[in-house]
Design a protein around this motif. Structure first.
Motif, mmCIF file in Angstrom:
data_model
loop_
_atom_site.group_PDB
_atom_site.id
_atom_site.type_symbol
_atom_site.label_atom_id
_atom_site.label_comp_id
_atom_site.label_asym_id
_atom_site.label_seq_id
_atom_site.Cartn_x
_atom_site.Cartn_y
_atom_site.Cartn_z
ATOM 1 N N TYR A 88 34.215 51.082 13.741
ATOM 2 C CA TYR A 88 33.250 50.148 13.166
ATOM 3 C C TYR A 88 32.970 49.002 14.136
ATOM 4 O O TYR A 88 33.885 48.525 14.813
ATOM 5 N N PRO A 89 31.734 48.547 14.236
ATOM 6 C CA PRO A 89 31.403 47.400 15.102
ATOM 7 C C PRO A 89 32.206 46.172 14.690
ATOM 8 O O PRO A 89 32.461 45.943 13.516
ATOM 9 N N TYR A 90 32.615 45.400 15.691
ATOM 10 C CA TYR A 90 33.411 44.200 15.416
ATOM 11 C C TYR A 90 32.918 43.063 16.301
ATOM 12 O O TYR A 90 32.670 43.261 17.498
ATOM 13 N N PRO A 91 32.754 41.864 15.733
ATOM 14 C CA PRO A 91 32.254 40.734 16.531
ATOM 15 C C PRO A 91 33.322 40.198 17.472
ATOM 16 O O PRO A 91 34.468 40.015 17.090
ATOM 17 N N LYS A 92 32.921 39.969 18.707
ATOM 18 C CA LYS A 92 33.827 39.353 19.665
ATOM 19 C C LYS A 92 33.195 38.078 20.203
ATOM 20 O O LYS A 92 32.038 37.783 19.930
ATOM 21 N N SER A 93 33.968 37.326 20.940
ATOM 22 C CA SER A 93 33.464 36.075 21.499
ATOM 23 C C SER A 93 32.284 36.351 22.424
ATOM 24 O O SER A 93 32.283 37.333 23.175
ATOM 25 N N GLU A 94 31.270 35.485 22.373
ATOM 26 C CA GLU A 94 30.057 35.707 23.150
ATOM 27 C C GLU A 94 29.845 34.667 24.241
ATOM 28 O O GLU A 94 28.871 34.725 24.973
ATOM 29 N N VAL B 134 35.514 31.569 23.766
ATOM 30 C CA VAL B 134 36.786 32.130 24.210
ATOM 31 C C VAL B 134 37.836 31.032 24.352
ATOM 32 O O VAL B 134 38.991 31.191 23.944
ATOM 33 N N LEU B 135 37.438 29.898 24.920
ATOM 34 C CA LEU B 135 38.364 28.784 25.110
ATOM 35 C C LEU B 135 38.868 28.246 23.770
ATOM 36 O O LEU B 135 40.067 28.023 23.587
ATOM 37 N N VAL B 136 37.949 28.068 22.823
ATOM 38 C CA VAL B 136 38.324 27.550 21.506
ATOM 39 C C VAL B 136 39.264 28.518 20.794
ATOM 40 O O VAL B 136 40.289 28.108 20.220
ATOM 41 N N SER B 137 38.947 29.812 20.837
ATOM 42 C CA SER B 137 39.786 30.810 20.166
ATOM 43 C C SER B 137 41.150 30.919 20.842
ATOM 44 O O SER B 137 42.171 31.146 20.175
ATOM 45 N N LEU C 16 42.758 28.421 22.439
ATOM 46 C CA LEU C 16 43.517 27.247 22.015
ATOM 47 C C LEU C 16 44.039 27.423 20.591
ATOM 48 O O LEU C 16 45.189 27.076 20.284
ATOM 49 N N SER C 17 43.210 27.991 19.730
ATOM 50 C CA SER C 17 43.612 28.235 18.339
ATOM 51 C C SER C 17 44.757 29.231 18.275
ATOM 52 O O SER C 17 45.718 29.054 17.503
ATOM 53 N N ALA C 18 44.663 30.304 19.092
ATOM 54 C CA ALA C 18 45.723 31.309 19.117
ATOM 55 C C ALA C 18 47.037 30.701 19.587
ATOM 56 O O ALA C 18 48.107 30.975 19.025
ATOM 57 N N GLY C 19 46.961 29.857 20.622
ATOM 58 C CA GLY C 19 48.169 29.208 21.123
ATOM 59 C C GLY C 19 48.822 28.311 20.080
ATOM 60 O O GLY C 19 50.047 28.304 19.930
ATOM 61 N N ILE C 20 48.000 27.573 19.355
ATOM 62 C CA ILE C 20 48.518 26.684 18.302
ATOM 63 C C ILE C 20 49.165 27.491 17.181
ATOM 64 O O ILE C 20 50.238 27.130 16.674
ATOM 65 N N LEU C 21 48.534 28.607 16.796
ATOM 66 C CA LEU C 21 49.095 29.454 15.740
ATOM 67 C C LEU C 21 50.440 30.045 16.162
ATOM 68 O O LEU C 21 51.364 30.142 15.341
ATOM 69 N N ILE C 22 50.528 30.457 17.436
ATOM 70 C CA ILE C 22 51.794 30.994 17.943
ATOM 71 C C ILE C 22 52.888 29.929 17.864
ATOM 72 O O ILE C 22 54.023 30.200 17.438
ATOM 73 N N TYR C 23 52.542 28.711 18.231
ATOM 74 C CA TYR C 23 53.524 27.618 18.213
ATOM 75 C C TYR C 23 53.986 27.319 16.785
ATOM 76 O O TYR C 23 55.184 27.157 16.526
ATOM 77 N N LEU C 24 53.025 27.268 15.854
ATOM 78 C CA LEU C 24 53.381 27.019 14.460
ATOM 79 C C LEU C 24 54.265 28.134 13.912
ATOM 80 O O LEU C 24 55.219 27.888 13.160
ATOM 81 N N PHE C 25 53.951 29.379 14.312
ATOM 82 C CA PHE C 25 54.759 30.513 13.871
ATOM 83 C C PHE C 25 56.186 30.399 14.394
ATOM 84 O O PHE C 25 57.156 30.662 13.673
ATOM 85 N N PHE D 26 45.548 35.276 26.252
ATOM 86 C CA PHE D 26 44.461 35.452 25.289
ATOM 87 C C PHE D 26 43.133 35.085 25.946
ATOM 88 O O PHE D 26 42.126 35.787 25.795
ATOM 89 N N TYR D 27 43.145 34.005 26.708
ATOM 90 C CA TYR D 27 41.936 33.534 27.393
ATOM 91 C C TYR D 27 41.500 34.512 28.482
ATOM 92 O O TYR D 27 40.321 34.883 28.571
ATOM 93 N N ILE D 28 42.455 34.963 29.298
ATOM 94 C CA ILE D 28 42.134 35.851 30.415
ATOM 95 C C ILE D 28 41.573 37.186 29.924
ATOM 96 O O ILE D 28 40.535 37.661 30.409
ATOM 97 N N ILE D 29 42.252 37.802 28.971
ATOM 98 C CA ILE D 29 41.814 39.117 28.473
ATOM 99 C C ILE D 29 40.452 39.011 27.798
ATOM 100 O O ILE D 29 39.584 39.881 27.983
ATOM 101 N N ASN D 30 40.238 37.950 27.029
ATOM 102 C CA ASN D 30 38.943 37.795 26.363
ATOM 103 C C ASN D 30 37.817 37.551 27.357
ATOM 104 O O ASN D 30 36.686 37.978 27.131
ATOM 105 N N LEU D 31 38.110 36.867 28.461
ATOM 106 C CA LEU D 31 37.099 36.692 29.504
ATOM 107 C C LEU D 31 36.747 38.019 30.157
ATOM 108 O O LEU D 31 35.582 38.286 30.473
#
Length: 285
Positions: free
Chosen positions: A10-16, A21-24, A26-35, A67-72
């Motif tokens: 199924y089609p899935y939206p990715k960063s455009e 990418v930078l915002v996502s 940073l968000s991923a890093g914060i979530l990892i830290y909280l976890f 996360f940033y590198i792979i998404n780029l």
């Protein structure tokens, strides 16, 4: 099981954009830290230090960077789907587990480097990361799909009503100049244009017939010459006359616009979606 595998296509939206990418990231890093500070996996609950929470923060930096590198790297890949997203996340977890293992062994646990220990780290990373990632991917897919479908249905209902006719549209002439040629068409006759590398295919009405002309011009230069309050860019490859839209469909990736007599669903990029959708609503109120 077959349905699960078919869902991955199924089609899935990715960063455009790099900003998204930078915002996502940073968000991923914060979530990892909280976890980490809440659940304290990888035996970090046995780690006692006056600066414990500060020492746990590099994990979030590691995961955020990968996360940033792979998404780029996948930013310009088209036709993204759920399976691609899961593979991307697995790649991030795999790559991030390597520096995480060294940091955990040398700084946190102070144990000897050993490949078996790394396999444990890799196993823990995937055991925690994959379920969370699947929940994230599925919930985001379902939310975006329902939200876009509901918006598309609401606007499509408005489009079925007779729009307010602006007499100025039938009078204003668009002049498109490429340097070697010139095309003049009425604004109301302009349908859409598609970017084809160094060329643009312009579709317009002439004597109730859809005509196509190929012009050697970039989409940005073309937009500068034809943009009005109804002719807008909706995608990096498409410029459309919103007054010609007869139907709109939504999915998890975004929206697609249908035009009468045109056998093509024109995509709306997520970066343009809020603006385009707002204009469509205002044109048919």
């Amino acid at each position: 099981m077959i349905q699960i595998f078919s869902f991955t296509s199924y089609p899935y939206p990715k960063s455009e954009s790099q900003k998204e990418v930078l915002v996502s990231s940073l968000s991923a890093g914060i979530l990892i830290y909280l976890f980490l500070i809440i659940f304290q996996p990888f035996d970090t609950d046995q780690f006692h230090h006056e600066h414990k929470y500060l020492l746990l923060f590099p994990y979030s930096i590691i995961f955020g960077i990968f996360f940033y590198i792979i998404n780029l790297l996948v930013l310009k890949i088209n036709n993204w789907n759920v399976g691609n997203e899961l593979i991307k996340i697995s790649s991030i977890l795999l790559l991030a587990s390597i520096p995480s293992y060294f940091y955990n062994s040398l700084i946190i646990s102070h144990v000897q480097l050993d490949f078996v220990n790394y396999l444990y780290m890799l196993m823990y990373t995937f055991a925690i990361g994959i379920p969370i990632s699947i929940i994230y991917v599925l919930s985001r897919y379902i939310y975006l799909k329902k939200d876009h479908e509901n918006t598309a249905m609401r606007i499509s209902a408005q489009l079925q009503e007779t729009p307010i006719i602006d007499d100025d549209l039938s009078k204003k002439t668009l002049e498109i100049s490429t340097g070697t040629s010139k095309l003049e068409i009425l604004e109301d006759d302009f349908i859409y244009a598609q970017s084809l590398e160094n060329y643009c295919a312009v579709y317009y009405n002439e004597n109730h017939t859809v005509k196509k002309v190929l012009l050697r011009i970039s989409s940005s230069k073309l937009l500068n010459q034809v943009e009005t309050h109804t002719i807008k860019r909706c995608h990096r490859s498409y410029i459309i006359n919103l007054n010609k839209v007869k139907n709109i469909k939504g999915n998890a990736q975004g929206y697609k616009l249908s035009i009468e007599k045109i056998d093509l669903a024109i995509p709306v990029s997520r970066s343009y979606a809020p603006y385009v959708i707002s204009l469509l609503q205002s044109l048919n109120v």
